[in-house]
Design a protein around this motif. Structure first.
Motif, short mmCIF file in Angstrom:
data_model
loop_
_atom_site.label_atom_id
_atom_site.label_comp_id
_atom_site.label_asym_id
_atom_site.label_seq_id
_atom_site.Cartn_x
_atom_site.Cartn_y
_atom_site.Cartn_z
N LYS A 158 0.85 -1.20 0.00
CA LYS A 158 0.00 0.00 0.00
C LYS A 158 0.88 1.25 0.00
CE LYS A 158 -3.63 -2.65 0.68
NZ LYS A 158 -4.64 -2.89 -0.39
N ARG A 203 -3.46 3.18 -0.49
CA ARG A 203 -4.00 2.72 -1.77
C ARG A 203 -3.21 1.53 -2.31
NH1 ARG A 203 -4.73 7.36 -5.97
NH2 ARG A 203 -2.49 7.60 -5.57
N SER A 245 -4.97 0.52 -7.64
CA SER A 245 -5.44 1.91 -7.69
C SER A 245 -4.47 2.78 -8.47
CB SER A 245 -5.59 2.48 -6.27
OG SER A 245 -6.83 2.15 -5.71
N ILE A 269 -7.93 -5.09 -3.15
CA ILE A 269 -8.28 -3.69 -2.99
C ILE A 269 -9.13 -3.51 -1.74
CG2 ILE A 269 -8.17 -3.19 -5.46
CD1 ILE A 269 -11.20 -3.28 -5.55
N ILE A 275 -11.02 2.70 0.40
CA ILE A 275 -9.90 3.57 0.01
C ILE A 275 -9.63 3.52 -1.50
CG2 ILE A 275 -7.42 3.99 0.29
CD1 ILE A 275 -7.67 2.90 3.12
N ASP A 276 -9.68 2.33 -2.04
CA ASP A 276 -9.34 2.14 -3.45
C ASP A 276 -10.55 2.41 -4.35
OD1 ASP A 276 -6.59 1.21 -3.30
OD2 ASP A 276 -7.42 -0.55 -2.29
N ASP A 284 -17.00 8.24 -3.11
CA ASP A 284 -15.70 8.72 -2.64
C ASP A 284 -15.90 9.66 -1.46
OD1 ASP A 284 -16.59 11.11 -3.71
OD2 ASP A 284 -15.21 11.10 -5.41
#
Length: 456
Positions: A187, A192, A196, A217, A221-222, A254
């Motif tokens: 990550k 991420r 991503s 993933i 976050i991703d 998001d």
């Protein structure tokens, strides 16, 4: 005799460090029992490599150490084929010779000169791989160069390099680094995943390699579908959707509460929106500002996107955002006149046609309304005016180019609408402008005093 001297190594490995001198020491042993041997060392790149003893004499059955020196460089001097140390030898019966004598001895080929060894020079370490990732090399044997460089890297270094390769789109390097221990589930500082980063950079082949290698993933976050939407990549969308088989992902939000459709709407990426809709995503989600995707598309003046979203949802045209503004209001505030008609003028034109407001019709068309624009049922202004029997509205619309034989979603023309509502004058006006329809003779029309006619 096969050779006069023997090296203690098969090749020279240099741990390359940008901007620093590099050196490596090796040993040559004289195999002759009674004869001294003169040695000459050289490379193809004398401007970069040098030796502490380019010429020397080794006594019988003795050994001598030599050091290969390199100049500081910002990048490894990779050549094709790779550079190597050439070891040439010659017997020295007297056991003595000065430097100039040795220079003359090795300056000309002949039976007195032996080529005893060729020691390949290879570069190790992460900075060599960084150079390969940068793409500033044209060497043909990438495999050899890469494998040599990897042998000088730790696991953590391979993982860092894997990230660089992924965001640079170097698919082959990504696969090789993973095979040699790079952590595919590393990550970044924001948490991420590598997927991503690769999606955001738009590298489909890298994404496929990462998926097949088990890269995971984090849904919170991703926001991979958001990244794909931002760069208008339906191909990435499709690969991700097939890989994770999760409709929730394509409707995930998001940090601004926006779905991938919101992101596509901002940029006017209509094809991505169509893909999202085709797999079940909703066009009606509100972000943290209570904006629908239509609000954002209207604000940007993206006509194709606006029309796509209107086709997908009728009510969002009237939705109010946090500030109480409709999509039309946002378009008006940003002077996006190209979407006015789709968002509001067509409604106003239909309303004017329905109530017989000729001045209103002219005003709407003058502002850019599409005289043949359709509503959610496929009705045009001419359908509305004909059904309501507004003769002057029909005349005005025809004068502005309304298509007289246009059909709605059920196949009805304005003439059908006029006949259905019993407006004879309107029907005759439409026929006079070329309207046609296919009607079977009807007892109803005869009973109501209609002339018997079959329009073909």
């Amino acid at each position: 005799m096969d050779r006069l001297v023997k090296a203690d190594v098969n090749g020279i490995e240099l741990a390359f460090i940008r901007g620093q001198k590099i050196s490596k020491t090796f040993t040559l042993t004289n195999l002759m029992h009674t004869m001294s041997v003169a040695v000459s060392l050289s490379t193809k790149n004398p401007s970069f490599f040098s030796f502490n003893k380019p010429f020397s004499i080794i006594p019988p059955l003795s050994s001598s150490s030599y050091t290969l020196l390199s100049q500081p460089s910002n990048q490894p001097p990779l050549t094709d084929p790779p550079d190597a140390i050439t070891v040439k030898t010659s017997m020295v019966p007297l056991g003595k010779a000065n430097h100039d004598d040795l220079c003359r001895r090795f300056s000309k080929p002949g039976p007195h000169i032996f080529k005893d060894a060729t020691l390949p020079i290879t570069f190790l370490g992460p900075q060599v791989i960084e150079h390969l990732i940068s793409g500033n090399t044209t060497i043909s044997d990438i495999d050899l160069c890469l494998n040599n460089a990897i042998s000088g890297c730790s696991g953590n270094q391979l993982t860092v390099l894997l990230k660089s390769a992924a965001v640079s789109g170097k698919t082959y390097l990504v696969r090789t680094l993973i095979d040699n221990g790079g952590d595919v589930n590393h990550k970044d500082s924001n948490g991420r995943s590598l997927i991503s980063l690769a999606v955001e950079a738009g590298y489909l082949d890298v994404v496929n390699v990462l998926i097949s290698s088990g890269c995971e993933i984090d849904n919170s976050i991703d926001h991979v579908f958001h990244y794909a939407a931002a760069i208008n990549s339906v191909d990435l969308m499709d690969v991700l959707f097939r890989a994770y088989e999760n409709t929730d992902l394509i409707e995930s939000v998001d940090f601004h509460g926006r779905t991938p459709i919101h992101i596509s709407a901002i940029h006017g990426h209509t094809q991505v929106i169509r893909f999202c809709l085709s797999v079940g995503a909703s066009p009606d989600v509100l972000d943290i500002n209570k904006c629908t995707p239509l609000h954002l598309a209207a604000k940007g003046g993206h006509l194709d996107t606006v029309e796509c979203l209107l086709d997908a949802s009728n009510y969002t045209k009237y939705a109010l955002n946090k500030e109480g503004r409709t999509p039309f209001a946002l378009a008006f505030g940003n002077d996006c006149s190209n979407v006015y008609d789709s968002l509001q003028l067509s409604d106003a034109l239909n309303r004017a046609a329905r109530v017989g407001d000729v001045n209103g019709i002219k005003s709407c068309i003058g502002k850019g309304a599409n005289v043949n624009g359709k509503d959610q049922n496929g009705w045009r202004p001419l359908h509305r005016a004909a059904f309501k029997g507004k003769l002057e509205s029909v005349r005005t619309l025809l004068g502005y180019g309304s298509e007289v034989n246009v059909v709605d979603d059920n196949g009805y023309t304005p003439l059908h609408c006029a006949l259905e509502a019993g407006h004879v004058e309107v029907a005759l006006l439409l026929i006079g402008h070329g309207a046609y329809a296919k009607f079977e003779e009807s007892q109803r029309y005869r009973d109501e005093g209609w002339f018997e006619i079959r329009w073909l």
